[in-house]
Design a protein around this motif. Structure first.
Motif, PDB file in Angstrom:
ATOM      1  N   LEU A 123       0.992  -1.378   0.239  1.00 32.56           N
ATOM      2  CA  LEU A 123      -0.076   0.261   0.081  1.00 32.56           C
ATOM      3  C   LEU A 123       0.683   1.360   0.451  1.00 32.56           C
ATOM      4  O   LEU A 123       0.539   2.416  -0.675  1.00 32.56           O
ATOM      5  N   VAL A 124       2.213   2.017   0.970  1.00 38.10           N
ATOM      6  CA  VAL A 124       2.510   2.353   0.448  1.00 38.10           C
ATOM      7  C   VAL A 124       3.304   3.119  -1.326  1.00 38.10           C
ATOM      8  O   VAL A 124       3.500   3.662  -1.144  1.00 38.10           O
ATOM      9  N   ALA A 125       3.906   1.161  -1.640  1.00 43.71           N
ATOM     10  CA  ALA A 125       4.631   1.446  -2.701  1.00 43.71           C
ATOM     11  C   ALA A 125       3.061   2.092  -3.676  1.00 43.71           C
ATOM     12  O   ALA A 125       3.780   2.844  -4.816  1.00 43.71           O
ATOM     13  N   ALA A 126       1.496   2.045  -3.468  1.00 46.41           N
ATOM     14  CA  ALA A 126       0.405   2.421  -4.713  1.00 46.41           C
ATOM     15  C   ALA A 126       0.729   3.557  -3.925  1.00 46.41           C
ATOM     16  O   ALA A 126       0.594   4.295  -5.527  1.00 46.41           O
ATOM     17  N   LEU A 127       0.688   4.432  -2.979  1.00 47.63           N
ATOM     18  CA  LEU A 127       0.262   5.141  -2.755  1.00 47.63           C
ATOM     19  C   LEU A 127       1.966   6.460  -3.198  1.00 47.63           C
ATOM     20  O   LEU A 127       1.168   7.482  -3.661  1.00 47.63           O
ATOM     21  N   ASP A 128       2.718   5.763  -3.424  1.00 45.80           N
ATOM     22  CA  ASP A 128       4.024   6.468  -4.000  1.00 45.80           C
ATOM     23  C   ASP A 128       3.918   6.938  -4.939  1.00 45.80           C
ATOM     24  O   ASP A 128       3.812   7.393  -5.724  1.00 45.80           O
ATOM     25  N   SER A 129       4.066   5.410  -5.836  1.00 43.39           N
ATOM     26  CA  SER A 129       3.203   5.623  -7.255  1.00 43.39           C
ATOM     27  C   SER A 129       2.085   6.189  -7.505  1.00 43.39           C
ATOM     28  O   SER A 129       2.087   7.015  -8.825  1.00 43.39           O
ATOM     29  N   ALA A 130       0.827   6.537  -6.824  1.00 46.89           N
ATOM     30  CA  ALA A 130      -0.233   7.426  -7.728  1.00 46.89           C
ATOM     31  C   ALA A 130       0.824   8.860  -7.196  1.00 46.89           C
ATOM     32  O   ALA A 130      -0.425   9.687  -8.048  1.00 46.89           O
TER      33      ALA A 130
END
Lengths: 404, 140
Positions: free
Chosen positions: B130-137
């Motif tokens: 989720l941290v990575a998904a937020l970062d990608s967003a």
């Protein structure tokens, strides 16, 4: 010599110290036999010195022990000479040695053939070689039950094939490779053959002369020996044709500022101080294994494997990986139960004193082939008995109750 | 005792699969893999002003991983990157056995995982993804 599991178990100190343990993770690591433990202890207490360097008596004793271990390994493998035995850190190191040393002679467009059943240690080094040298990897497909599909040999091994690297037996399905068929086709196209023997050596002496391969790799710790040591056997002329992999002390003929000449095999491939005590322990383990009553032991482990296969066959939602015919497989049994992740199953089994492995078993291409992420794997050794299998089956029923 | 891991509350949490699924046109997506066991988590997020407006996930993993994802599905909406990082740190501290707040009540179910170090990654994988998904967003 008559065999009983209880008697054999008595040769393994850890099992004597953990009487309630049902150890069924032998494909990952076999327990250390007392022959190996005694040899390591005795060597470290009485003969510890570096090898191939000293002229004092203690060093010569260490030399003798180390070279004796080489002879013991050669005897277990029916190798033509102890000089064909290279001590490494393990199967992975042995395969990487070949991937580098043999790979040095390969060029873009040369082909290396693997099977889809390989452990990552026989996949990744070749993918890395592909990146370094531009070789093409060809993959032998599998039959539906996970055996190498021999009907595809001729089309996969082309005249550009320089090396075939295949497992002797799968660490997931236990399927035993028909090496004779592969070696015959490899010979016909002029390719070398490397066999990953990590799962085979612990199931009885290997006859490399009869197998006809060029290289055979295995680990000490799976063969009831110490960790940190393994073997690369190479046919004499095959080893002699290879350049060194690692450079350093012990592997040289002469070093000048301008250049280095190299020692002949096996020392050419043993740069630095080798795992001396571990090699001595491995030699002792194989020397002991070599004279065990293997026919009785095979019959025993096959009976246990059948008991396990029959026991899980009635569980609902079972997916079985590998051939069911015990003649085609080692006593390594992998499976899944619907709705229960392998790690969760193994965790519940641990609560029953059952040590089994769950996960991808470093064989993700094989897992992809079966369409699963992982599996529960029970891998048997001659010291296992019916109580181990029954504890596993009872634990699985408990896991189904809790998690299914 | 390994069985302590699988108390009814954590089994129920995993089975709830709260928030499981995929988002249409997410602002960010990430996939996390466990090298140990091959578990795979995919997280989709939509953001609103740097905060998670909506999320959905797909987990191919063990019960602990699915339960952690379900806890995320219940509570992660509304968090910004800093708050999410703080929750992730608190979960890691909970697993490590150091004193930590439990920002979400369900996280207490993971206390028995402390004793099983090789399973800590199962719990953390959905948080890291989720941290990575937020970062990608945020980088999109």
């Amino acid at each position: 010599m008559s065999f009983t599991a209880a008697k054999w178990r008595g040769h393994f100190p850890l099992l004597a110290a953990h009487r309630d343990l049902h150890y069924l993770d032998n494909a990952a690591t076999g327990q250390l036999c007392e022959a190996a433990l005694d040899a390591v202890t005795s060597h470290e207490l009485l003969h510890r010195a570096n090898v191939l360097r000293g002229t004092y008596r203690l060093a010569e004793q260490a030399d003798a022990a180390y070279e004796n271990a080489r002879r013991q390994v050669a005897a277990y493998l029916n190798a033509a000479s102890a000089d064909e035995v290279v001590f490494t850190a393990g199967t992975t190191a042995s395969i990487n040695l070949v991937a580098h040393a043999f790979g040095e002679g390969l060029n873009a467009g040369d082909e290396v053939v693997l099977s889809l059943a390989e452990h990552h240690s026989n996949f990744v080094p070749w993918q890395m070689l592909r990146e370094r040298r531009g070789v093409l990897l060809r993959i032998l497909p599998l039959t539906a039950d996970g055996r190498i599909d021999l009907s595809r040999l001729a089309e996969t091994l082309t005249p550009r094939c320089r090396l075939v690297a295949v497992t002797h037996a799968s660490n997931v399905t236990g399927a035993v490779t028909d090496l004779a068929a592969i070696v015959a086709v490899a010979r016909a196209v002029g390719a070398r053959v490397l066999v990953d023997g990590a799962q085979a050596v612990q199931h009885g002496p290997v006859d490399v002369a009869a197998l006809g391969a060029d290289f055979y790799a295995f680990s000490g710790h799976k063969a009831y020996g110490p960790t940190g040591v393994g073997v690369l056997w190479g046919r004499g002329e095959a080893l002699a044709a290879l350049p060194p992999f690692l450079g350093g002390g012990g592997m040289i003929g002469r070093v000048t500022v301008e250049e280095t000449t190299y020692a002949p095999p096996p020392r050419r491939f043993e740069a630095g101080t080798p795992p001396i005590a571990q090699a001595v322990g491995l030699g002792a383990a194989l020397d002991w294994l070599r004279v065990q009553p293997w026919a009785d032991m095979h019959a025993h482990t096959a009976r246990l494997a059948q008991r396990l296969i029959d026991g899980i066959a009635v569980l609902p939602g079972l997916t079985f990986l590998g051939p069911r015919d015990l003649k085609q497989r080692l006593p390594i049994v992998s499976f899944n139960l619907e709705g229960i992740h392998p790690h969760d199953a193994c965790q519940v089994l641990d609560g029953h004193g059952v040590a089994v492995r769950g996960g991808h078993h470093c064989a993700q291409p094989l897992m992809d082939f079966f369409g699963v992420q992982g599996a529960v794997r029970a891998s048997l050794a001659p010291y296992n008995d019916e109580a181990d299998i029954d504890a596993l089956l009872a634990g699985l029923k408990d896991a189904m109750r809790k998690l299914g | 005792m390994s069985d302590d891991l699988y108390q009814q509350a954590i089994v129920d949490l995993a089975r709830s699969a709260d928030g499981a699924g995929r988002l249409e046109a997410p602002d960010g997506t990430a996939q996390g893999d466990s090298p140990l066991c091959g578990d795979r988590v995919r997280m989709d997020v939509k953001l609103d002003g740097g905060r998670i407006l909506a999320l959905a996930y797909d987990v191919k993993g063990c019960l602990l991983c699915r339960a952690a994802a379900a806890a995320i599905g219940r509570h992660a909406a509304g968090l910004d990157a800093a708050q999410l990082a703080a929750v992730r740190s608190e979960v890691a501290a909970l697993l490590a056995g150091t004193e930590a707040e439990q920002p979400w009540p369900e996280l207490g179910n993971f206390l028995p995982v402390r004793a099983h170090r090789n399973r800590h990654g199962c719990v953390l994988l959905p948080f890291d993804t989720l941290v990575a998904a937020l970062d990608s967003a945020q980088r999109a």
